[in-house]
Design a protein around this motif. Structure first.
Motif, PDB file in Angstrom:
ATOM      1  N   ALA A 186      11.497  -1.321 -25.280  1.00 19.77           N
ATOM      2  CA  ALA A 186      11.292  -2.005 -26.188  1.00 19.77           C
ATOM      3  C   ALA A 186       9.879  -1.514 -27.083  1.00 19.77           C
ATOM      4  CB  ALA A 186      10.563  -3.465 -25.683  1.00 19.77           C
ATOM      5  N   GLN A 187       9.533  -2.084 -28.217  1.00 20.18           N
ATOM      6  CA  GLN A 187       8.411  -1.569 -28.834  1.00 20.18           C
ATOM      7  C   GLN A 187       7.356  -2.624 -28.633  1.00 20.18           C
ATOM      8  OE1 GLN A 187       8.130   1.404 -30.628  1.00 20.18           O
ATOM      9  NE2 GLN A 187      10.170   1.509 -29.540  1.00 20.18           N
ATOM     10  N   SER A 188       7.662  -3.758 -28.416  1.00 21.14           N
ATOM     11  CA  SER A 188       6.758  -4.812 -28.130  1.00 21.14           C
ATOM     12  C   SER A 188       7.123  -5.799 -26.870  1.00 21.14           C
ATOM     13  CB  SER A 188       6.144  -5.694 -29.192  1.00 21.14           C
ATOM     14  OG  SER A 188       7.734  -6.583 -29.688  1.00 21.14           O
ATOM     15  N   LEU A 189       6.648  -6.374 -26.384  1.00 20.57           N
ATOM     16  CA  LEU A 189       6.810  -7.375 -24.839  1.00 20.57           C
ATOM     17  C   LEU A 189       7.688  -8.258 -25.454  1.00 20.57           C
ATOM     18  CD1 LEU A 189       5.875  -7.465 -22.007  1.00 20.57           C
ATOM     19  CD2 LEU A 189       4.530  -9.333 -22.610  1.00 20.57           C
ATOM     20  N   GLY A 232       7.341 -15.614 -19.419  1.00 19.75           N
ATOM     21  CA  GLY A 232       7.692 -15.809 -17.814  1.00 19.75           C
ATOM     22  C   GLY A 232       6.549 -15.559 -16.952  1.00 19.75           C
ATOM     23  N   PRO A 233       7.026 -15.632 -15.690  1.00 16.37           N
ATOM     24  CA  PRO A 233       5.876 -15.059 -14.642  1.00 16.37           C
ATOM     25  C   PRO A 233       5.255 -13.755 -14.650  1.00 16.37           C
ATOM     26  CG  PRO A 233       8.019 -15.314 -13.477  1.00 16.37           C
ATOM     27  CD  PRO A 233       8.127 -15.631 -15.009  1.00 16.37           C
ATOM     28  N   TRP A 281       3.552  -7.349 -17.106  1.00 17.46           N
ATOM     29  CA  TRP A 281       4.578  -6.561 -17.965  1.00 17.46           C
ATOM     30  C   TRP A 281       4.029  -5.940 -19.190  1.00 17.46           C
ATOM     31  CZ3 TRP A 281       8.926  -5.475 -15.563  1.00 17.46           C
ATOM     32  CH2 TRP A 281       9.328  -6.403 -14.886  1.00 17.46           C
ATOM     33  N   GLN A 282       2.896  -6.678 -19.953  1.00 16.86           N
ATOM     34  CA  GLN A 282       2.115  -6.130 -20.669  1.00 16.86           C
ATOM     35  C   GLN A 282       1.313  -4.663 -20.275  1.00 16.86           C
ATOM     36  OE1 GLN A 282       1.994  -7.088 -23.970  1.00 16.86           O
ATOM     37  NE2 GLN A 282       0.898  -5.391 -24.677  1.00 16.86           N
ATOM     38  N   LEU A 323       3.747   2.662 -20.724  1.00 14.45           N
ATOM     39  CA  LEU A 323       4.693   3.262 -21.129  1.00 14.45           C
ATOM     40  C   LEU A 323       4.525   3.768 -22.439  1.00 14.45           C
ATOM     41  CD1 LEU A 323       7.666   1.103 -19.725  1.00 14.45           C
ATOM     42  CD2 LEU A 323       6.921   3.475 -18.813  1.00 14.45           C
ATOM     43  N   GLN A 324       3.847   3.235 -23.305  1.00 18.24           N
ATOM     44  CA  GLN A 324       3.586   3.605 -24.672  1.00 18.24           C
ATOM     45  C   GLN A 324       2.586   4.519 -24.627  1.00 18.24           C
ATOM     46  OE1 GLN A 324       2.887  -0.122 -26.767  1.00 18.24           O
ATOM     47  NE2 GLN A 324       5.244  -0.313 -27.118  1.00 18.24           N
ATOM     48  N   GLY A 325       1.713   4.586 -23.558  1.00 17.34           N
ATOM     49  CA  GLY A 325       0.623   5.490 -23.470  1.00 17.34           C
ATOM     50  C   GLY A 325       0.693   6.925 -22.834  1.00 17.34           C
ATOM     51  N   GLY A 326       2.105   7.230 -22.832  1.00 13.71           N
ATOM     52  CA  GLY A 326       2.487   8.285 -22.191  1.00 13.71           C
ATOM     53  C   GLY A 326       2.536   8.760 -20.717  1.00 13.71           C
ATOM     54  N   ALA A 327       2.981   7.368 -20.014  1.00 11.32           N
ATOM     55  CA  ALA A 327       3.167   7.654 -18.609  1.00 11.32           C
ATOM     56  C   ALA A 327       4.149   8.309 -18.432  1.00 11.32           C
ATOM     57  CB  ALA A 327       3.380   6.043 -18.262  1.00 11.32           C
ATOM     58  N   PRO A 328       4.284   8.846 -17.325  1.00 10.98           N
ATOM     59  CA  PRO A 328       5.569   9.930 -16.887  1.00 10.98           C
ATOM     60  C   PRO A 328       6.844   9.282 -17.228  1.00 10.98           C
ATOM     61  CG  PRO A 328       3.822  10.060 -15.180  1.00 10.98           C
ATOM     62  CD  PRO A 328       3.456   8.948 -16.173  1.00 10.98           C
ATOM     63  N   SER A 329       7.722   9.936 -17.461  1.00 10.59           N
ATOM     64  CA  SER A 329       9.109   9.268 -17.652  1.00 10.59           C
ATOM     65  C   SER A 329       9.742   8.629 -16.457  1.00 10.59           C
ATOM     66  CB  SER A 329      10.127  10.476 -18.275  1.00 10.59           C
ATOM     67  OG  SER A 329      11.469   9.795 -18.298  1.00 10.59           O
ATOM     68  N   MET A 330      10.240   7.388 -16.299  1.00 19.00           N
ATOM     69  CA  MET A 330      10.629   6.953 -15.139  1.00 19.00           C
ATOM     70  C   MET A 330      11.931   6.414 -15.085  1.00 19.00           C
ATOM     71  SD  MET A 330       7.170   4.787 -13.886  1.00 19.00           S
ATOM     72  CE  MET A 330       6.302   4.875 -15.330  1.00 19.00           C
ATOM     73  N   ALA A 331      12.797   6.025 -14.208  1.00 12.72           N
ATOM     74  CA  ALA A 331      13.853   5.219 -13.989  1.00 12.72           C
ATOM     75  C   ALA A 331      13.800   4.428 -12.991  1.00 12.72           C
ATOM     76  CB  ALA A 331      15.103   6.408 -14.030  1.00 12.72           C
ATOM     77  N   VAL A 332      14.444   3.257 -13.227  1.00 21.97           N
ATOM     78  CA  VAL A 332      14.392   2.356 -12.147  1.00 21.97           C
ATOM     79  C   VAL A 332      15.953   1.815 -11.707  1.00 21.97           C
ATOM     80  CG1 VAL A 332      13.845  -0.243 -11.470  1.00 21.97           C
ATOM     81  CG2 VAL A 332      12.347   1.363 -12.889  1.00 21.97           C
TER      82      VAL A 332
END
Length: 93
Positions: free
Chosen positions: A19-22, A29-30, A35-36, A42-51
């Motif tokens: 997403a580009q926004s929440l 939701g809870p 989530w924000q 993620l938008q700030g350059g966090a390392p690439s992750m997969a879940v």
């Protein structure tokens, strides 16, 4: 790769990741603050992750037959033990 037995957490992570926004369902939701924070990270350059999701409450053999590994089972078993240990601290006497 982060492995979780909570389908809601996995689908929420993937929704935020794409997403580009929440997404509205997570904003209302809870835990919208978490989530924000994930979106910002993620938008700030966090390392690439997969879940990925893994089934819970099964034997090691059942998990491996469904595509999991012994390492997945052992990690999940250890997480369950630690969660129960921590929960005991807050249990009524």
């Amino acid at each position: 790769v982060i492995t979780s037995k909570c389908k809601g957490a996995v689908s929420g992570f993937r929704a935020v990741q794409n997403a580009q926004s929440l997404p509205k369902h997570l904003a209302k939701g809870p835990c919208p603050d978490l989530w924000q924070a994930l979106l910002v990270a993620l938008q700030g350059g966090a390392p690439s992750m997969a879940v990925r999701w893994m089934p819970a409450h099964c034997t090691k053999e059942e998990l491996c037959a469904r595509g999991g590994s012994e390492e997945d089972w052992t990690g999940n078993d250890e997480a369950d033990k630690r969660a129960k240990q921590e929960a005991r601290q807050f249990a009524p006497p």
